[in-house]
Motif scaffolding. Structure first.
Motif, mmCIF file in Angstrom:
data_model
loop_
_atom_site.group_PDB
_atom_site.id
_atom_site.type_symbol
_atom_site.label_atom_id
_atom_site.label_comp_id
_atom_site.label_asym_id
_atom_site.label_seq_id
_atom_site.Cartn_x
_atom_site.Cartn_y
_atom_site.Cartn_z
ATOM 1 N N LEU A 189 0.883 -1.295 -0.041
ATOM 2 C CA LEU A 189 -0.011 -0.188 0.017
ATOM 3 C C LEU A 189 0.986 1.231 -0.093
ATOM 4 O O LEU A 189 1.732 1.304 0.664
ATOM 5 C CB LEU A 189 -0.953 -0.001 1.179
ATOM 6 N N ILE A 191 0.550 5.514 0.315
ATOM 7 C CA ILE A 191 -0.582 6.588 0.737
ATOM 8 C C ILE A 191 0.412 7.857 0.456
ATOM 9 O O ILE A 191 1.664 7.980 0.408
ATOM 10 C CB ILE A 191 -0.610 6.395 1.972
ATOM 11 N N THR A 193 -0.659 11.790 1.001
ATOM 12 C CA THR A 193 -1.389 12.901 1.346
ATOM 13 C C THR A 193 -1.059 14.030 0.872
ATOM 14 O O THR A 193 -0.448 14.201 0.072
ATOM 15 C CB THR A 193 -0.982 13.217 3.240
ATOM 16 N N TYR A 213 -2.961 4.964 -2.853
ATOM 17 C CA TYR A 213 -4.221 5.765 -2.074
ATOM 18 C C TYR A 213 -3.676 7.042 -1.996
ATOM 19 O O TYR A 213 -2.608 7.247 -1.619
ATOM 20 C CB TYR A 213 -4.208 4.866 -0.873
ATOM 21 N N THR A 215 -5.018 10.887 -0.542
ATOM 22 C CA THR A 215 -5.825 11.686 0.227
ATOM 23 C C THR A 215 -5.793 12.955 0.180
ATOM 24 O O THR A 215 -4.387 13.439 0.258
ATOM 25 C CB THR A 215 -6.054 11.048 1.612
ATOM 26 N N GLN A 226 -7.341 8.093 9.904
ATOM 27 C CA GLN A 226 -7.156 8.291 8.452
ATOM 28 C C GLN A 226 -6.326 7.102 8.037
ATOM 29 O O GLN A 226 -6.568 6.654 6.839
ATOM 30 C CB GLN A 226 -6.265 9.615 8.308
ATOM 31 N N LYS A 229 -8.892 4.345 7.322
ATOM 32 C CA LYS A 229 -9.543 4.517 6.340
ATOM 33 C C LYS A 229 -8.642 4.006 4.954
ATOM 34 O O LYS A 229 -9.360 3.248 4.208
ATOM 35 C CB LYS A 229 -9.923 5.826 6.025
ATOM 36 N N ALA A 230 -7.368 4.175 5.164
ATOM 37 C CA ALA A 230 -6.728 3.794 3.978
ATOM 38 C C ALA A 230 -6.663 2.208 3.957
ATOM 39 O O ALA A 230 -6.700 1.578 2.803
ATOM 40 C CB ALA A 230 -5.199 4.452 4.019
ATOM 41 N N TRP A 233 -9.617 0.765 2.548
ATOM 42 C CA TRP A 233 -9.779 0.860 1.324
ATOM 43 C C TRP A 233 -8.736 -0.318 0.632
ATOM 44 O O TRP A 233 -9.166 -0.959 -0.249
ATOM 45 C CB TRP A 233 -9.202 2.312 0.793
#
Ligand code: IPE
Ligand code: IPE
Ligand code: MG
Length: 257
Positions: A189, A191, A193, A213, A215, A226, A229-230, A233
């Motif tokens: 994963l 992420i 931001t 991902y 955001t 947060q 949430k990731a 997902w």
């Protein structure tokens, strides 16, 4: 060897919790500007988010967490901001070390550290050694890191280690051990931001089959909720690695038994 399997050579085991999470911590400057604060205040605030996310990944059983702290292109920023980031980096290495060992977190640095001053290089070495025995989570900071630099330095080391290598003999197995994250599985994963949807020269090689991902949350505001949430997902993704959906579903079933 399962740690080192390549997503293009074999299909990784499916897992509900990602083994390796890689994060581009972006949006510190905008977080500060929104509050009429100098950009660097956002970097200081971002440290709190790093602390939260390290501990939460540790608690959740993520094995590897990698964060992008300073890119090879971030030298282009105003010298005062670069200087501040260097000071903050050194200060947080010193300040966080005992928290890392207490939580069984080992620290690794990737990137070209030769451009940092000797106090930072020494503190990095000291922190890596101090935490080397910790097994709960491997926390990697990418500093003066660039994905292209990584592939090039790996290729140089690979050729140096195999001086008689013919071009047609170059392959993934020979290159992989020289990549800076050879000790970790590829990220499951990613992420980012701060709202931008780009990779900004982060782990280019390693992100081949990573779930991406994005955001809008600014890094200093990124918290446990947060992260969950990731992860939720991520749990919804069907990771096909080139196969059909039906093939993927039958592997997920057989991994589960
Ligand atoms: C990320 O935040 C931190 C570093 C690159 C060091 P930024 O400083 O890039 O914040 P924005 O993107 O300007 O808001
Ligand atoms: C990426 O963020 C690098 C880090 C978070 C360390 P940047 O803010 O530097 O990326 P760009 O310039 O917007 O692509
Ligand atoms: Mg940015």
């Amino acid at each position: 060897m399962t740690h080192h399997t390549s997503s293009t050579l074999s299909i990784p085991m499916a897992s509900a919790i990602p083994r390796h999470v890689a994060i581009i911590m972006d949006g510190n400057g905008r977080w500060a500007s929104k509050r009429m604060l100098p950009r660097v205040a956002g970097h200081s605030e971002g440290l709190g988010a790093v602390r939260r996310i390290v501990l939460e990944c540790r608690r959740l059983g993520v094995e590897y967490l990698t964060v992008f702290a300073f890119s090879s292109e971030n030298w282009r920023r105003p010298p005062e901001e670069v200087g501040f980031l260097m000071k903050l980096f050194l200060k947080s290495l010193k300040g966080e070390l005992s928290r890392l060992t207490e939580n069984d977190v080992s620290l690794r640095l990737i990137g070209d550290l030769s451009r940092f001053d000797s106090a930072i290089q020494e503190m990095v070495k000291f922190s890596e050694e101090k935490t080397a025995g910790c097994k709960g989570l491997t926390f990697t900071i990418a500093a003066n890191y660039g994905g292209r630099w990584d592939i090039l330095q790996a290729m140089r080391h690979c050729l140096a280690a195999n001086p008689n290598l013919k071009p047609e003999q170059v392959n993934e197995e020979l290159l992989q051990p020289h990549l800076s994250m050879a000790y970790a599985p590829e990220p499951d994963l990613f992420i980012r931001t701060g709202g931008e949807q780009r990779v900004s020269n982060f782990l280019l090689w390693q992100l081949a089959y990573t779930e991406l991902y994005f955001t809008d949350v600014l890094w200093p505001d990124f918290d446990e909720a947060q992260l969950h949430k990731a992860l939720d997902w991520f749990g919804q993704r069907e990771r096909r690695f080139g196969r059909t959906g039906a093939q993927t579903a039958s592997q997920v079933m057989s991994d589960a038994v």
